[in-house]
Motif scaffolding. Structure first.
Motif, PDB file in Angstrom:
ATOM      1  N   LEU A 262      50.610  -9.684  73.836  1.00 56.85           N
ATOM      2  CA  LEU A 262      52.183  -8.457  73.912  1.00 56.85           C
ATOM      3  C   LEU A 262      51.667  -7.685  74.438  1.00 56.85           C
ATOM      4  O   LEU A 262      50.673  -7.267  75.548  1.00 56.85           O
ATOM      5  CB  LEU A 262      51.371  -8.230  72.155  1.00 56.85           C
ATOM      6  N   GLY A 263      52.655  -6.626  75.359  1.00 58.19           N
ATOM      7  CA  GLY A 263      52.574  -5.343  75.773  1.00 58.19           C
ATOM      8  C   GLY A 263      53.373  -4.550  74.784  1.00 58.19           C
ATOM      9  O   GLY A 263      53.353  -4.459  73.626  1.00 58.19           O
ATOM     10  N   MET A 264      53.235  -3.322  76.088  1.00 60.06           N
ATOM     11  CA  MET A 264      53.871  -2.296  75.219  1.00 60.06           C
ATOM     12  C   MET A 264      55.639  -2.624  74.693  1.00 60.06           C
ATOM     13  O   MET A 264      56.134  -1.976  73.643  1.00 60.06           O
ATOM     14  CB  MET A 264      54.040  -1.186  76.264  1.00 60.06           C
TER      15      MET A 264
ATOM     16  N   VAL B  64      63.678 -18.693  60.906  1.00 57.71           N
ATOM     17  CA  VAL B  64      63.597 -19.166  62.259  1.00 57.71           C
ATOM     18  C   VAL B  64      62.702 -18.393  63.322  1.00 57.71           C
ATOM     19  O   VAL B  64      63.375 -17.477  63.437  1.00 57.71           O
ATOM     20  CB  VAL B  64      64.476 -20.102  63.166  1.00 57.71           C
ATOM     21  N   THR B  65      61.694 -18.491  64.080  1.00 57.32           N
ATOM     22  CA  THR B  65      60.836 -17.339  64.700  1.00 57.32           C
ATOM     23  C   THR B  65      60.260 -18.202  65.845  1.00 57.32           C
ATOM     24  O   THR B  65      60.084 -19.118  65.673  1.00 57.32           O
ATOM     25  CB  THR B  65      60.375 -16.544  64.305  1.00 57.32           C
ATOM     26  N   ARG B  66      60.141 -17.565  67.160  1.00 61.06           N
ATOM     27  CA  ARG B  66      59.841 -18.489  67.802  1.00 61.06           C
ATOM     28  C   ARG B  66      58.523 -17.826  68.501  1.00 61.06           C
ATOM     29  O   ARG B  66      57.759 -16.122  68.523  1.00 61.06           O
ATOM     30  CB  ARG B  66      60.903 -18.007  69.558  1.00 61.06           C
ATOM     31  N   ARG B  67      57.318 -18.008  69.428  1.00 62.48           N
ATOM     32  CA  ARG B  67      56.310 -17.515  69.572  1.00 62.48           C
ATOM     33  C   ARG B  67      55.848 -17.970  71.366  1.00 62.48           C
ATOM     34  O   ARG B  67      56.404 -19.244  71.325  1.00 62.48           O
ATOM     35  CB  ARG B  67      54.703 -17.695  68.575  1.00 62.48           C
ATOM     36  N   SER B  68      55.059 -17.373  71.800  1.00 67.62           N
ATOM     37  CA  SER B  68      55.407 -17.491  72.998  1.00 67.62           C
ATOM     38  C   SER B  68      53.251 -17.224  73.355  1.00 67.62           C
ATOM     39  O   SER B  68      52.407 -16.853  72.649  1.00 67.62           O
ATOM     40  CB  SER B  68      55.886 -17.194  74.743  1.00 67.62           C
ATOM     41  N   VAL B  69      53.477 -18.272  73.766  1.00 72.61           N
ATOM     42  CA  VAL B  69      51.530 -18.395  74.253  1.00 72.61           C
ATOM     43  C   VAL B  69      51.425 -19.077  75.996  1.00 72.61           C
ATOM     44  O   VAL B  69      52.123 -19.723  76.263  1.00 72.61           O
ATOM     45  CB  VAL B  69      51.172 -19.221  73.244  1.00 72.61           C
TER      46      VAL B  69
ATOM     47  N   LEU C  24      57.678 -10.397  66.143  1.00 75.62           N
ATOM     48  CA  LEU C  24      56.345  -9.538  67.153  1.00 75.62           C
ATOM     49  C   LEU C  24      55.767 -10.934  67.426  1.00 75.62           C
ATOM     50  O   LEU C  24      54.918 -11.903  66.731  1.00 75.62           O
ATOM     51  CB  LEU C  24      55.546  -9.244  66.640  1.00 75.62           C
ATOM     52  N   ASN C  25      55.320 -10.847  68.546  1.00 73.14           N
ATOM     53  CA  ASN C  25      54.652 -12.403  69.318  1.00 73.14           C
ATOM     54  C   ASN C  25      53.118 -12.195  69.032  1.00 73.14           C
ATOM     55  O   ASN C  25      52.076 -11.956  69.667  1.00 73.14           O
ATOM     56  CB  ASN C  25      54.797 -12.651  70.618  1.00 73.14           C
ATOM     57  N   TYR C  26      52.772 -12.498  67.354  1.00 70.70           N
ATOM     58  CA  TYR C  26      51.500 -12.374  67.283  1.00 70.70           C
ATOM     59  C   TYR C  26      51.223 -13.761  66.357  1.00 70.70           C
ATOM     60  O   TYR C  26      52.013 -14.546  65.859  1.00 70.70           O
ATOM     61  CB  TYR C  26      51.455 -11.443  66.027  1.00 70.70           C
ATOM     62  N   PRO C  27      49.589 -13.821  66.440  1.00 69.64           N
ATOM     63  CA  PRO C  27      49.395 -15.262  66.086  1.00 69.64           C
ATOM     64  C   PRO C  27      49.576 -15.261  64.701  1.00 69.64           C
ATOM     65  O   PRO C  27      50.005 -16.709  64.432  1.00 69.64           O
ATOM     66  CB  PRO C  27      47.688 -15.176  66.103  1.00 69.64           C
ATOM     67  N   SER C  28      50.006 -14.581  63.823  1.00 67.88           N
ATOM     68  CA  SER C  28      50.404 -14.853  62.605  1.00 67.88           C
ATOM     69  C   SER C  28      52.006 -14.782  62.119  1.00 67.88           C
ATOM     70  O   SER C  28      52.140 -14.416  63.151  1.00 67.88           O
ATOM     71  CB  SER C  28      49.231 -13.613  61.465  1.00 67.88           C
TER      72      SER C  28
END
Length: 169
Positions: free
Chosen positions: A20-22, A76-81, A59-63
């Motif tokens: 995550l960034g600003m 539907v949501t997306r996450r990046s790891v 928000l690209n957050y783990p939860s």
């Protein structure tokens, strides 16, 4: 229930991280209807909200936090790891869905050829009941686990919290 068990050795080698960034936090504040002035107070930078509309849960957050509304029973949501563990490595997903929700993840496998490589996955949450059907309680919980099956032993856990809102706001 409590804060959980802390394993400092596992924290030194998490396997995957959610960067995550600003800009990510500014977009999150925008979804909560913060004004440019309020965001400036927090960030000390002049900023404007992006034109693309997102939801707080993006928000690209783990939860994951999902709210089903009467006319919105699919989310539907997306996450990046980012792979910060060894490489090459491969992770397979395991999903523990609450009773009244189908959770599907695509792709089901994330393969990394090198350290610091990124991958994106999509999660679909689908309520099996209408929001007005009043499920037992108004909340449900589950989890998504990424298990390293080649190249390590890490298990990356993402808790899932579901709620049903019985009226539109």
């Amino acid at each position: 229930m409590g804060a959980g068990h802390v394993n400092p050795n596992a924290a030194l080698d998490p396997g995957l991280i959610y960067d995550l960034g600003m800009d990510d936090y500014v977009s999150f504040l925008c979804t909560l209807n913060y004004t440019a002035k309020q965001i400036h107070i927090l960030t000390r930078n002049a900023t404007s909200c992006p034109k693309l509309s997102t939801a707080p849960g993006d928000l690209n957050y783990p939860s994951f936090s999902v709210v089903f509304k009467p006319r919105s029973l699919v989310r539907v949501t997306r996450r990046s790891v980012t792979n910060v563990g060894g490489a090459p490595c491969e992770y397979e997903v395991a999903v523990e869905s609450p009773e009244n929700v189908n959770i599907s993840v695509e792709p089901r496998t994330l393969a990394f050829g090198k350290q610091n490589e990124k991958a994106t996955y999509t999660v679909t949450f689908e309520s099996k009941i209408a929001a007005d059907d009043k499920p037992k309680g108004r909340q449900a919980f589950g989890q998504i686990l990424w298990k390293c099956v080649k190249g390590g032993t890490q298990v990356v856990r993402s808790p899932v919290a579901i709620a049903w809102k019985h009226h539109e706001e």
